[in-house]
Design an enzyme around this catalytic site. Sequence first.
Site, PDB file in Angstrom:
ATOM      1  CG  ASN B  73       0.899 -28.996  28.760  1.00 13.49           C
ATOM      2  OD1 ASN B  73       0.073 -29.847  28.481  1.00 13.49           O
ATOM      3  ND2 ASN B  73       0.740 -27.716  28.446  1.00 13.49           N
ATOM      4  CG  ASN B 132      -9.091 -25.887  24.777  1.00 15.61           C
ATOM      5  OD1 ASN B 132      -8.415 -25.412  23.874  1.00 15.61           O
ATOM      6  ND2 ASN B 132      -8.589 -26.665  25.721  1.00 15.61           N
ATOM      7  CB  CYS B 135      -5.534 -28.005  23.399  1.00 13.76           C
ATOM      8  SG  CYS B 135      -4.403 -29.224  24.056  1.00 13.76           S
ATOM      9  CB  CYS B 352      28.003  -0.077  22.044  1.00 12.04           C
ATOM     10  SG  CYS B 352      27.718   1.273  20.894  1.00 12.04           S
ATOM     11  CB  CYS B 385      24.500   0.713  26.229  1.00 11.60           C
ATOM     12  SG  CYS B 385      23.520   2.198  25.981  1.00 11.60           S
TER      13      CYS B 385
END
Lengths: 464, 429
Positions: B73, B132, B135, B352, B385
């Site tokens: 965003n 904050n 951001c 593998c 695997c």
Amino acid sequence: MERTSPLTTFTPDMFMRNFAEAEPGLTRKGAIEESNRCLYCYDAPCIKACPTSINIPSFIRRIATDNLRGSAQTIMDSNPVGASCARVCPTEELCEGACVLNDVSEPIQIGLLQRYATDWAMHSGVQLFRAGEPNGVSVAVIGGGPAGLSAARELAREGFRVVIYEAKPLAGGLDTHGIVSFRLPQAISLWEVEQVEKLGVEIRTGMKVGVDVSVEELKAGYDAIVLAAGMGYVPPLGIEGERLSGVYDAIELVETTKTGIPALELMGRRVAVIGAGNTAIDAATCSVRLGAANVKMVYRRTRGEMTAYDFEYEFAKQEGVEFNWLTLPKRIIGDELGNVTALECVQMKLTGETGPDGRLAPMPVEGSEFLLPVDAVVVAIGQKRRVGLIEALGLEHDRGVVKIDAQTGRTSDPQIYAAGDIVFGAGSGGEAMVVSAARQGKDVARAIMKKWSGYPDSVVGSAV
Amino acid sequence: MADLSIDFAGIKSPNPFWLASAPPTNTGYQVQRAFEAGWGGAVWKTLGEPVINTSARFAAVHFGGQRVAGFNNIELITDRPLEVNLKEIYETKRRFPDHTIIASLMVEPKREKWHEIVKRVEAIGVDGLELNFGCPHGMAERGMGAASGQQPDLVLAQTAWVKEVATTPVIVKLTPNITDITVVARHAVKGGADAISLINTINSLAGVDIHSWNTIPNVGGQGAHGGYCGPAVKPIALSMVAECARDREVGVPISGIGGISTWQDVVEFMLMGSTGIQVCTAVMHHGFRIVEEMIDGLNHYLDGKGLASVTELIGQSVPRYSNWGDLDLNYKVVARINEENCINCNKCHIACEDASHQCIDMLTNAEGKAILQVREEDCVGCNLCSIVCPADGAIDMVALDSGLAPMSWNQRSRIISGVNGSYSEAEVV
């Protein structure tokens, strides 16, 4: 599908609706979801189960990554009739039957994904392949069905000059004429024919070998010949009444529905279909969609021995087709005008003994004769072999099955190769599938390339 | 049913499910809907000087046909006047007195600015403050958000200014766009932070449109970096939470954030040291109702484990998280393939063969069936695997007794330097 009362007439509208492709294709979202479900197996069993060895994980991955051109190319590269096969292959027995997800969830819908990618190619109009540099070698192909198209396409890509001799007005063979439109619309097959033509392959339609062009002309005019003439119509039952009006050949019946509204009138009629193979099912469902009031399949053995695929059987049941097992037709009865009125049958029982084909042998139950009142009888008990053509070409055969070298597809005449239904049955095992014919076409093309390899080099050498 | 209530640095909450400061907590209408749906708390969308937002703000990364594996965003903090937000916070708190409302704050790094906003917000009644400092876009260019969060001394100073006037607990929200998150976390604590929350979003460009060659998203043909979140960031967030949780100099409650979308994610974050968690992207994708599935799953899990309180999960896995140099080099696992569950897709073989140690053979057994088999002597126990295997129970990673006492790289280095004084290796942390 539209069901009608005997009073209404069969209209062009009804025909369009009833014979439009029955199974919807995948939506874009459906295709993305389904393609993302594919595990992209290594050394995938689906590839091995495909007679033409399409790299299925690869084409599916290309759908998932929005590369439809690459996807279609992968499919059509391995199978020149890959769009038809997407619709008519018995996928449950081949690729989808081999999918590793069968054990843990649901197999990938490979057929529908293949259709999604080839549909894209068809609608986009892209040309997926190019002709090779001309190598000066010419090949005549007798028969423009799946095997012939497949051989021609492969040879053209390598630079061979190829001419297809097709007896019918349209090429495509069984895919164009012999499979009901609601499973395989004719346009699909004709698109595949067009793809082959775009590689410079000349298709001479309406040309019957031995009639319109002589065997000698072909042998003299071409370096090699591929015999891919398939099989013919349905052979006679050998019972009384086969010439009555209202008795139809199953293959002809299907064929008449492929290019337009058929002239034959089944609206409101009671139809008996004799046989229980895939063509018999096609003829039965075709009859239903032509407005028949009742369609019964008459088969002297039981469901266990019938050769139609399970999904075909299920489809027929859904369409309302009835099955009369252990019923042998004895004669067809007509009225004074020569129209069919009934089919006389006798009940059968399985003896418990195994016949030469490995299936349980049926035997008539004495005194069990009965009349099945019907207005039409459709015969679907196999196909005639092309003995006349094979003998005109001077080839060895076993009751109409051309003898070939298993590796190369070469016949008793070293100039002539054979592929498709015309070699089917000679201990070839397996089934007469479109996809097998496509594979055999590729195989003979490869044998021809191998034989002529080096030839173009020497031409170039002399020119320099 | 287990008790889901938590006490987060003195902040009581009916459950550990809080909405992160983000678009879903933009208005009183939304937060009240969230509380009705079952969210225990909400961190109000960051308050500060109102901004102007762009049109086209979000973008997502879709993977393998699934929507929103990651989310990006370029929206900023609230674009509504402070008075409007404060009025709605007041109304929401009055309607839901037992739910937690935290005010997220962001102002210029000036003492008086912080004092002013803290006083105004606390005056209308909130349960705590979240600073904050994280951001990564838009605000950072103005010296706020991540720009201040990337400077440990500014984090310390601003936290301290807030603490001078704050009467409710102060949570410092950390940016992941730094080299070592614990450095910033320690500075927040030195500044007096009562708790930390992490992670904020990660610098990102969601994509480039291969047809138009524009960035995704684009604003009239131009793009800028945004903040990345959603399920794809969870491992990054989890490791940062773990690093802070095991750092003795941090030592304050953690509010875990980053890609949490299921109850299992919540359990993982709490086991790794979070006292509560915050969610945004899952709500952006599915709506507030997603919390019902999270609460239900967590309840059944706790019951199954026989735990009376969700708080019993907090930090249980932290001691199991250490440094590479302390891992036992003599511990050995190998892959074992269970034929009865194997579906023969051969993905383990090719993985593998091409990407690991070439020790899975494609063989045919006595009955002619294709099988896959691990040559255990060549298997290094890498797990590849078992990671690519799509069949449940087809590959187990089995611990083998190496017959050797545990020995880490650090222990080994110490022994070597003891034997040979002239040779030493640095410890690996």
